[in-house]
Design a protein around this motif. Structure first.
Motif, mmCIF file in Angstrom:
data_model
loop_
_atom_site.group_PDB
_atom_site.id
_atom_site.type_symbol
_atom_site.label_atom_id
_atom_site.label_comp_id
_atom_site.label_asym_id
_atom_site.label_seq_id
_atom_site.Cartn_x
_atom_site.Cartn_y
_atom_site.Cartn_z
ATOM 1 N N ALA A 2 0.828 -1.203 0.000
ATOM 2 C CA ALA A 2 0.000 0.000 0.000
ATOM 3 C C ALA A 2 0.864 1.256 0.000
ATOM 4 O O ALA A 2 0.564 2.226 -0.714
ATOM 5 C CB ALA A 2 -0.939 -0.003 1.201
ATOM 6 N N LYS A 3 1.950 1.233 0.759
ATOM 7 C CA LYS A 3 2.840 2.390 0.810
ATOM 8 C C LYS A 3 3.480 2.646 -0.550
ATOM 9 O O LYS A 3 3.634 3.795 -0.968
ATOM 10 C CB LYS A 3 3.912 2.198 1.878
ATOM 11 C CG LYS A 3 3.376 2.272 3.290
ATOM 12 C CD LYS A 3 4.478 2.062 4.308
ATOM 13 C CE LYS A 3 3.901 2.088 5.714
ATOM 14 N NZ LYS A 3 4.918 1.885 6.736
ATOM 15 N N ILE A 5 2.223 1.820 -3.504
ATOM 16 C CA ILE A 5 1.188 2.330 -4.413
ATOM 17 C C ILE A 5 0.937 3.803 -4.135
ATOM 18 O O ILE A 5 0.851 4.618 -5.057
ATOM 19 C CB ILE A 5 -0.118 1.513 -4.273
ATOM 20 C CG1 ILE A 5 0.099 0.090 -4.783
ATOM 21 C CG2 ILE A 5 -1.274 2.194 -4.991
ATOM 22 C CD1 ILE A 5 -1.039 -0.860 -4.482
ATOM 23 N N GLU A 6 0.848 4.142 -2.856
ATOM 24 C CA GLU A 6 0.608 5.535 -2.480
ATOM 25 C C GLU A 6 1.760 6.432 -2.929
ATOM 26 O O GLU A 6 1.539 7.519 -3.461
ATOM 27 C CB GLU A 6 0.405 5.645 -0.968
ATOM 28 C CG GLU A 6 -0.052 7.023 -0.532
ATOM 29 C CD GLU A 6 -0.534 7.060 0.905
ATOM 30 O OE1 GLU A 6 -0.461 8.150 1.488
ATOM 31 O OE2 GLU A 6 -0.980 6.018 1.429
ATOM 32 N N THR A 9 1.497 6.781 -6.819
ATOM 33 C CA THR A 9 0.317 7.441 -7.386
ATOM 34 C C THR A 9 -0.050 8.743 -6.697
ATOM 35 O O THR A 9 -0.759 9.562 -7.279
ATOM 36 C CB THR A 9 -0.906 6.515 -7.311
ATOM 37 O OG1 THR A 9 -1.231 6.277 -5.932
ATOM 38 C CG2 THR A 9 -0.659 5.209 -8.042
ATOM 39 N N VAL A 11 -2.039 8.847 -4.311
ATOM 40 C CA VAL A 11 -3.407 8.626 -3.825
ATOM 41 C C VAL A 11 -3.336 7.873 -2.499
ATOM 42 O O VAL A 11 -2.623 6.872 -2.393
ATOM 43 C CB VAL A 11 -4.225 7.802 -4.856
ATOM 44 C CG1 VAL A 11 -5.612 7.493 -4.310
ATOM 45 C CG2 VAL A 11 -4.304 8.532 -6.179
ATOM 46 N N GLU A 12 -4.078 8.370 -1.499
ATOM 47 C CA GLU A 12 -4.081 7.686 -0.204
ATOM 48 C C GLU A 12 -4.524 6.240 -0.394
ATOM 49 O O GLU A 12 -5.541 5.952 -1.024
ATOM 50 C CB GLU A 12 -5.029 8.381 0.775
ATOM 51 C CG GLU A 12 -5.057 7.720 2.133
ATOM 52 C CD GLU A 12 -6.033 8.386 3.103
ATOM 53 O OE1 GLU A 12 -6.145 7.855 4.217
ATOM 54 O OE2 GLU A 12 -6.665 9.389 2.751
ATOM 55 N N THR A 13 -3.741 5.323 0.141
ATOM 56 C CA THR A 13 -3.994 3.895 -0.042
ATOM 57 C C THR A 13 -3.911 3.189 1.302
ATOM 58 O O THR A 13 -3.039 3.498 2.107
ATOM 59 C CB THR A 13 -2.943 3.294 -1.007
ATOM 60 O OG1 THR A 13 -2.927 4.070 -2.199
ATOM 61 C CG2 THR A 13 -3.259 1.870 -1.328
ATOM 62 N N ARG A 14 -4.817 2.268 1.518
ATOM 63 C CA ARG A 14 -4.814 1.487 2.756
ATOM 64 C C ARG A 14 -4.827 0.016 2.420
ATOM 65 O O ARG A 14 -5.502 -0.414 1.497
ATOM 66 C CB ARG A 14 -6.044 1.819 3.596
ATOM 67 C CG ARG A 14 -6.057 3.251 4.066
ATOM 68 C CD ARG A 14 -7.266 3.526 4.882
ATOM 69 N NE ARG A 14 -7.305 4.948 5.202
ATOM 70 C CZ ARG A 14 -8.275 5.534 5.828
ATOM 71 N NH1 ARG A 14 -9.325 4.820 6.206
ATOM 72 N NH2 ARG A 14 -8.245 6.815 6.093
#
Length: 90
Positions: A2-3, A5-6, A9, A11-14
């Protein structure tokens, strides 16, 4: 992941653990033990040259089967349990 990807991008990701959502809680000691045992069993199968297998338990024992065979299996839903699920989801 997730980190990463964030970072890529902006974009906030969880991250979400699917098993937690399905069961509704953190893994128990038994969950962790079974995950480890089934993972080791899957590695043993790979070391034996077996691939495209699904690992699970049946009657309390580890088992494996061809993934295509598993996907073709008819999976019945217990009518009573389904009704309880419907009642609880209202």
């Amino acid at each position: 992941m997730a980190k990463r990807i964030e970072a890529a991008t902006g974009v906030e990701t969880r991250a979400t653990i699917l098993g937690y959502m399905q069961r509704g809680g953190r893994p128990t000691a038994r969950d962790r033990m079974m995950a480890s045992v089934m993972g080791a069993y899957a590695v043993d199968l790979l070391c034996e040259g077996k691939s495209n297998r699904v690992v699970g338990t049946k009657d309390g024992k580890l088992m494996d089967m061809d993934i295509d065979e598993a996907l073709k299996m008819k999976k019945d839903i217990n009518a009573y349990e389904y009704q309880i699920s419907c009642n609880l989801s209202k």
